[in-house]
Motif scaffolding. Structure first.
Motif, mmCIF file in Angstrom:
data_model
loop_
_atom_site.group_PDB
_atom_site.id
_atom_site.type_symbol
_atom_site.label_atom_id
_atom_site.label_comp_id
_atom_site.label_asym_id
_atom_site.label_seq_id
_atom_site.Cartn_x
_atom_site.Cartn_y
_atom_site.Cartn_z
ATOM 1 N N LYS A 1 32.584 -52.446 6.762
ATOM 2 C CA LYS A 1 31.568 -53.274 6.120
ATOM 3 C C LYS A 1 30.225 -52.564 6.149
ATOM 4 C CE LYS A 1 33.819 -57.581 7.254
ATOM 5 N NZ LYS A 1 33.741 -58.837 7.983
ATOM 6 N N LYS A 2 29.430 -52.818 5.108
ATOM 7 C CA LYS A 2 28.128 -52.176 4.980
ATOM 8 C C LYS A 2 27.240 -52.471 6.191
ATOM 9 C CE LYS A 2 24.556 -51.418 1.538
ATOM 10 N NZ LYS A 2 24.178 -51.668 0.149
ATOM 11 N N LYS A 3 27.297 -53.690 6.705
ATOM 12 C CA LYS A 3 26.454 -54.049 7.857
ATOM 13 C C LYS A 3 26.834 -53.254 9.105
ATOM 14 C CE LYS A 3 29.157 -57.930 9.517
ATOM 15 N NZ LYS A 3 29.035 -58.537 10.807
ATOM 16 N N ASP A 4 28.088 -52.777 9.170
ATOM 17 C CA ASP A 4 28.514 -51.955 10.299
ATOM 18 C C ASP A 4 28.204 -50.479 10.084
ATOM 19 O OD1 ASP A 4 29.586 -54.229 11.560
ATOM 20 O OD2 ASP A 4 31.509 -53.985 10.534
ATOM 21 N N VAL A 5 28.230 -50.051 8.837
ATOM 22 C CA VAL A 5 28.026 -48.640 8.498
ATOM 23 C C VAL A 5 26.552 -48.247 8.543
ATOM 24 C CG1 VAL A 5 28.189 -46.975 6.593
ATOM 25 C CG2 VAL A 5 30.147 -48.422 7.150
ATOM 26 N N LYS A 6 25.675 -49.117 8.039
ATOM 27 C CA LYS A 6 24.255 -48.775 7.885
ATOM 28 C C LYS A 6 23.605 -48.292 9.184
ATOM 29 C CE LYS A 6 19.894 -50.417 6.063
ATOM 30 N NZ LYS A 6 19.150 -51.520 5.473
ATOM 31 N N PRO A 7 23.726 -49.006 10.327
ATOM 32 C CA PRO A 7 23.061 -48.503 11.537
ATOM 33 C C PRO A 7 23.632 -47.170 12.035
ATOM 34 C CG PRO A 7 24.221 -50.569 12.001
ATOM 35 C CD PRO A 7 24.339 -50.308 10.538
ATOM 36 N N VAL A 8 24.917 -46.955 11.805
ATOM 37 C CA VAL A 8 25.539 -45.696 12.242
ATOM 38 C C VAL A 8 25.026 -44.532 11.395
ATOM 39 C CG1 VAL A 8 27.724 -44.454 12.495
ATOM 40 C CG2 VAL A 8 27.582 -46.874 13.127
ATOM 41 N N VAL A 9 24.952 -44.733 10.084
ATOM 42 C CA VAL A 9 24.440 -43.682 9.195
ATOM 43 C C VAL A 9 22.984 -43.383 9.535
ATOM 44 C CG1 VAL A 9 23.820 -43.131 6.801
ATOM 45 C CG2 VAL A 9 26.070 -44.097 7.316
ATOM 46 N N GLU A 10 22.169 -44.426 9.736
ATOM 47 C CA GLU A 10 20.759 -44.216 10.061
ATOM 48 C C GLU A 10 20.589 -43.482 11.385
ATOM 49 O OE1 GLU A 10 19.153 -48.180 9.650
ATOM 50 O OE2 GLU A 10 18.724 -47.839 7.524
ATOM 51 N N ALA A 11 21.392 -43.831 12.384
ATOM 52 C CA ALA A 11 21.320 -43.148 13.680
ATOM 53 C C ALA A 11 21.768 -41.690 13.545
ATOM 54 C CB ALA A 11 22.179 -43.874 14.713
ATOM 55 N N THR A 12 22.809 -41.465 12.765
ATOM 56 C CA THR A 12 23.309 -40.103 12.549
ATOM 57 C C THR A 12 22.241 -39.241 11.878
ATOM 58 O OG1 THR A 12 25.576 -40.907 12.358
ATOM 59 C CG2 THR A 12 25.124 -38.724 11.449
ATOM 60 N N LEU A 13 21.595 -39.772 10.848
ATOM 61 C CA LEU A 13 20.548 -39.019 10.160
ATOM 62 C C LEU A 13 19.378 -38.719 11.091
ATOM 63 C CD1 LEU A 13 20.564 -40.819 6.691
ATOM 64 C CD2 LEU A 13 21.461 -38.540 7.222
ATOM 65 N N ALA A 14 19.024 -39.670 11.953
ATOM 66 C CA ALA A 14 17.935 -39.453 12.906
ATOM 67 C C ALA A 14 18.282 -38.337 13.890
ATOM 68 C CB ALA A 14 17.622 -40.745 13.657
ATOM 69 N N VAL A 15 19.514 -38.342 14.384
ATOM 70 C CA VAL A 15 19.950 -37.313 15.331
ATOM 71 C C VAL A 15 19.993 -35.942 14.647
ATOM 72 C CG1 VAL A 15 21.921 -36.502 16.706
ATOM 73 C CG2 VAL A 15 21.195 -38.888 16.841
ATOM 74 N N LEU A 16 20.505 -35.886 13.427
ATOM 75 C CA LEU A 16 20.566 -34.618 12.691
ATOM 76 C C LEU A 16 19.156 -34.091 12.413
ATOM 77 C CD1 LEU A 16 23.410 -35.359 10.123
ATOM 78 C CD2 LEU A 16 23.538 -33.927 12.169
ATOM 79 N N GLY A 17 18.250 -34.972 11.997
ATOM 80 C CA GLY A 17 16.872 -34.562 11.737
ATOM 81 C C GLY A 17 16.199 -34.020 12.986
ATOM 82 N N GLN A 18 16.397 -34.690 14.111
ATOM 83 C CA GLN A 18 15.802 -34.226 15.367
ATOM 84 C C GLN A 18 16.397 -32.887 15.791
ATOM 85 O OE1 GLN A 18 13.156 -35.720 17.063
ATOM 86 N NE2 GLN A 18 13.182 -33.697 18.007
ATOM 87 N N SER A 19 17.701 -32.733 15.619
ATOM 88 C CA SER A 19 18.357 -31.468 15.965
ATOM 89 C C SER A 19 17.802 -30.310 15.144
ATOM 90 C CB SER A 19 19.870 -31.574 15.754
ATOM 91 O OG SER A 19 20.420 -32.526 16.626
ATOM 92 N N LEU A 20 17.612 -30.526 13.836
ATOM 93 C CA LEU A 20 17.029 -29.485 12.988
ATOM 94 C C LEU A 20 15.594 -29.185 13.404
ATOM 95 C CD1 LEU A 20 18.418 -30.487 9.492
ATOM 96 C CD2 LEU A 20 19.037 -28.469 10.822
ATOM 97 N N SER A 21 14.816 -30.236 13.715
ATOM 98 C CA SER A 21 13.431 -30.028 14.164
ATOM 99 C C SER A 21 13.371 -29.231 15.455
ATOM 100 C CB SER A 21 12.726 -31.371 14.370
ATOM 101 O OG SER A 21 12.481 -31.984 13.137
ATOM 102 N N ASP A 22 14.362 -29.424 16.315
ATOM 103 C CA ASP A 22 14.415 -28.712 17.590
ATOM 104 C C ASP A 22 14.953 -27.288 17.446
ATOM 105 O OD1 ASP A 22 13.443 -31.009 18.761
ATOM 106 O OD2 ASP A 22 15.376 -31.650 19.573
#
Length: 113
Positions: free
Chosen positions: A37-58
């Protein structure tokens, strides 16, 4: 009288049109592929993008198959954020694995297996 050299086209520089995938469409595609369900997917995708962005910044390299392996080539801090040049390498098996995902269109320019 001077002779002009023959001119030859060395490379065809046809411009390519780049499609852009934004977060809402990414979430919809993950819903389509996963069946969740979209309500289950959205927080996981947002968290994944945040972690990937931080990893690239680091400055971390990412090795996330079938997505591929990334390496930050250049990084510059700007007043309004950060500019990066990132290289992405995808193996042939990775390309084959993502070729037939539902909810995605194969670009006419994309290499075929």
């Amino acid at each position: 009288m001077t002779s002009e050299p023959d001119m030859k086209i060395v490379e065809d520089t046809t411009p390519t049109v780049t499609k852009e995938l934004k977060k809402p469409e990414l979430i919809d595609r993950v819903v389509a592929v996963s069946g969740l369900k979209k309500k289950d997917v959205k927080p996981v995708v947002e968290a994944t993008l945040a972690v990937l962005g931080q990893s690239l910044s680091d400055g971390e390299q990412l090795n996330l198959q079938p997505f591929g392996k990334t390496r930050t080539v250049k990084q510059k801090t700007l007043p309004n954020g950060q500019a990066m040049t990132v290289k992405l390498r995808r193996s042939a098996p990775s390309l084959e694995e993502t070729e037939e995902l539902p909810g995605t269109e194969q670009s006419p320019d994309a290499p075929s297996a």
